[in-house]
Design a protein around this motif. Structure first.
Motif, PDB file in Angstrom:
ATOM      1  N   ASP A  61       0.538  -1.129  -0.072  1.00 49.36           N
ATOM      2  CA  ASP A  61       0.070  -0.128   0.047  1.00 49.36           C
ATOM      3  C   ASP A  61       0.878   1.242  -0.202  1.00 49.36           C
ATOM      4  N   SER A  62       2.028   1.417   0.815  1.00 53.27           N
ATOM      5  CA  SER A  62       2.875   2.412   0.775  1.00 53.27           C
ATOM      6  C   SER A  62       3.570   2.896  -0.462  1.00 53.27           C
ATOM      7  N   GLU A  88      11.007   7.825   3.728  1.00 49.33           N
ATOM      8  CA  GLU A  88      10.887   6.412   4.157  1.00 49.33           C
ATOM      9  C   GLU A  88      11.004   5.375   3.356  1.00 49.33           C
ATOM     10  N   ASP A  89      11.342   5.581   2.113  1.00 49.07           N
ATOM     11  CA  ASP A  89      11.542   4.389   1.143  1.00 49.07           C
ATOM     12  C   ASP A  89      13.043   4.135   1.130  1.00 49.07           C
TER      13      ASP A  89
END
Length: 123
Positions: A61-62, A88-89
């Motif tokens: 989902d992210s 955040e990746d």
């Protein structure tokens, strides 16, 4: 001996793009699902995206709407196009493939993993 070799990681600013590639080599008869996982220190490895031999895809989902997985069955490769990258990746990204290959003198189907490639998203 089967090997998965990734390329394309690196440092990119937030909002930027990177493309990861992974090539499978060895005496391979068939490749079934191929995919990408990622892991940050202290956390479990998580699925990013997977693609079947028929081209069906599934995404975490992210990353939906930002990442695109694709494969070239003739070249035994899988790619991950990553757009609109966020801090955040940041993680080590691993390529994986479920495939049937010659091991010693017998065909064996199992999962194989690449060595990982670092993706860092930072300004």
């Amino acid at each position: 001996q089967v090997q998965l070799v990734e390329s394309g990681g690196g440092l990119v600013q937030p909002g930027g793009s990177l493309k990861l590639s992974c090539a499978a080599s060895g005496t391979i008869f068939s490749i079934y699902a191929m995919g990408w996982y990622r892991q940050v220190p202290g956390k479990q490895r998580e699925l990013v995206a997977v693609i079947t031999s028929g081209g069906s895809t599934n995404y975490a989902d992210s990353v939906k709407g930002r990442f695109t997985i694709s494969r070239d069955n003739a070249k035994n490769t899988v790619n991950l196009q990553m757009n609109s990258l966020k801090p955040e990746d940041t993680a080590v990204y691993y390529c994986t493939a479920n495939l049937l290959a010659l091991v010693a003198t017998s065909p064996v189907r199992r999962d194989y993993w690449g060595q990982g490639t670092q993706v860092t998203v930072s300004s």
